[in-house]
Scaffold this active site. Structure first.
Site, PDB file in Angstrom:
ATOM      1  N   LYS A  54       0.838  -1.203   0.000  1.00 18.47           N
ATOM      2  CA  LYS A  54       0.000   0.000   0.000  1.00 18.47           C
ATOM      3  C   LYS A  54       0.871   1.250   0.000  1.00 18.47           C
ATOM      4  O   LYS A  54       0.609   2.205  -0.733  1.00 18.47           O
ATOM      5  CB  LYS A  54      -0.936  -0.011   1.219  1.00 18.47           C
ATOM      6  CG  LYS A  54      -2.075  -1.004   1.072  1.00 18.47           C
ATOM      7  CD  LYS A  54      -2.850  -1.234   2.368  1.00 18.47           C
ATOM      8  CE  LYS A  54      -3.889  -2.336   2.154  1.00 18.47           C
ATOM      9  NZ  LYS A  54      -4.575  -2.741   3.391  1.00 18.47           N
ATOM     10  N   GLN A  98      -4.682  -1.155   9.571  1.00 17.70           N
ATOM     11  CA  GLN A  98      -4.628  -2.502   9.012  1.00 17.70           C
ATOM     12  C   GLN A  98      -5.244  -3.507   9.988  1.00 17.70           C
ATOM     13  O   GLN A  98      -4.884  -3.555  11.163  1.00 17.70           O
ATOM     14  CB  GLN A  98      -3.161  -2.871   8.716  1.00 17.70           C
ATOM     15  CG  GLN A  98      -2.961  -4.205   8.041  1.00 17.70           C
ATOM     16  CD  GLN A  98      -3.556  -4.253   6.625  1.00 17.70           C
ATOM     17  OE1 GLN A  98      -3.448  -3.294   5.866  1.00 17.70           O
ATOM     18  NE2 GLN A  98      -4.186  -5.358   6.289  1.00 17.70           N
ATOM     19  N   ASP A 121     -10.993   3.138   3.943  1.00 20.49           N
ATOM     20  CA  ASP A 121     -11.432   1.743   3.862  1.00 20.49           C
ATOM     21  C   ASP A 121     -12.953   1.656   3.774  1.00 20.49           C
ATOM     22  O   ASP A 121     -13.492   0.597   3.439  1.00 20.49           O
ATOM     23  CB  ASP A 121     -10.977   0.975   5.113  1.00 20.49           C
ATOM     24  CG  ASP A 121      -9.807   0.039   4.838  1.00 20.49           C
ATOM     25  OD1 ASP A 121      -9.564  -0.277   3.657  1.00 20.49           O
ATOM     26  OD2 ASP A 121      -9.160  -0.374   5.820  1.00 20.49           O
TER      27      ASP A 121
END
Ligand code: NDP
Length: 295
Positions: A54, A98, A121
């Site tokens: 990422k 994460q 997200d």
């Protein structure tokens, strides 16, 4: 019949290039580049790999990437304090924590602490609510990537029968809502669904997001259907190693479906590409600018 194999890798690369191409105009308008902050707690090997990819992809798109690596014994209060600092930091447009987090930390409390306008997200309940209500917001990366692939293959999705297997908050449920918003007739199937093969056979669009290797068989699929395989499962390759497979029997379905995503190289690459797209969109909305068209 031999299905068209949907090249998620190529589509994701093109999306990443469109994102990168839009960054200079944002910089010209605001004097800064979009910024993504990724937070990882602990040493989970798979998470470390995802986070590294990422970061690299964000920088390759010309955006600012900062990764905060915290030890596994970080307390929930310490993590919440970092999220609060990132919420307050004007240079940060996207915050991604994460998952999974270590067991002693309540994931939902951490997600709830993220500013919904920086929630790239799309997991915050405010963004889940916006999606359910048909309002603009940040949408979870994987299902949005699946819809992009579907529209690329099929064009307008209106009126098509869609079956989504799996009802998680990060894939199945938002996938069903995105397809509903595109006027599909959607069935959301799960572990308690009766006669799942018969339900799947109705589908023009079949999305498998289950986490069970090669569960969906060729005789579950209507001839010509478009199949999106979200699953990522590592299994024994029979030769002393391992290999990645999806939730569908790719070889079998390839004989029946009209189009199908492979694993790897289908949905997987879309997730990071959409993360970059969401970061760019979040940056524009926070700056009071319209997000670039065509993303
Ligand atoms: P979850 O484990 O959160 O959800 C799985 C869903 O599948 C549940 O709704 C469950 O039903 C349903 N299910 C389980 N067994 C069956 C069965 N036998 N028949 C029908 N339904 C069943 O998984 P996720 O949604 O997080 O992930 C799904 C898959 O997608 C995984 O392989 C994951 O690795 C992959 N993934 C891939 C991503 C990518 O970037 N390509 C990103 C995210 C996930 P119930 O609710 O009834 O328990």
């Amino acid at each position: 019949m031999s299905a068209r194999v949907i090249d998620g890798k190529a589509f994701a690369l093109a999306l990443r290039e469109r994102v990168a191409a839009a960054v200079p105009a944002f910089r010209a308008a605001t004097g800064r580049v979009p910024g993504l902050s990724v937070v990882i707690v602990g040493e989970d090997a798979a998470s470390q790999v995802y986070v590294r990819s990422k970061g690299k992809a964000t920088e390759a798109a010309g955006m600012a990437s900062v990764t905060h690596r915290l030890p596994a014994d970080t307390t929930q209060a310490e993590l919440l304090a970092l999220v609060a600092a990132l919420n307050a930091d004007e240079a940060v447009d996207g915050i991604l924590v994460q998952l999974p987090l270590p067991r002693h930390i309540d994931e939902s409390a951490v997600i709830a602490a993220i500013d919904p306008d920086k929630d790239v997200d799309g997991f915050h309940v405010v963004n889940a609510g916006r999606l359910a209500a048909g309002l603009p917001g940040l949408v979870p990366c994987t299902p949005l990537g699946c819809v992009m692939l579907l529209e690329d293959v099929l064009g307008d999705l209106a009126g098509l029968d869609a079956v989504v297997i799996g009802r998680s908050n990060i894939v199945g449920k938002p996938m069903a809502q995105l397809l509903t918003a595109r006027s599909c007739t959607v069935t959301l199937a799960h572990s308690r669904t009766r006669d799942l093969p018969a339900v799947c056979r109705r589908a023009d669009i079949l999305v498998a997001a289950v986490g069970r290797p090669e569960m969906v068989k060729a005789d579950w699929v209507k001839p010509g259907a478009t199949v999106i395989d979200v699953g990522i499962n590592r299994i024994d390759d029979g030769a002393g190693g391992t290999k990645l497979v999806g939730d569908v029997d790719f070889a079998g379905l390839s004989e029946v479906a009209g189009a199908i995503t492979p694993v790897p190289g289908g949905v997987g690459p879309m997730t990071i590409a959409v993360l970059l797209r969401n970061t760019l969109v979040a940056a524009h909305l926070r700056a009071g600018l319209a997000p670039p068209a065509g993303l």
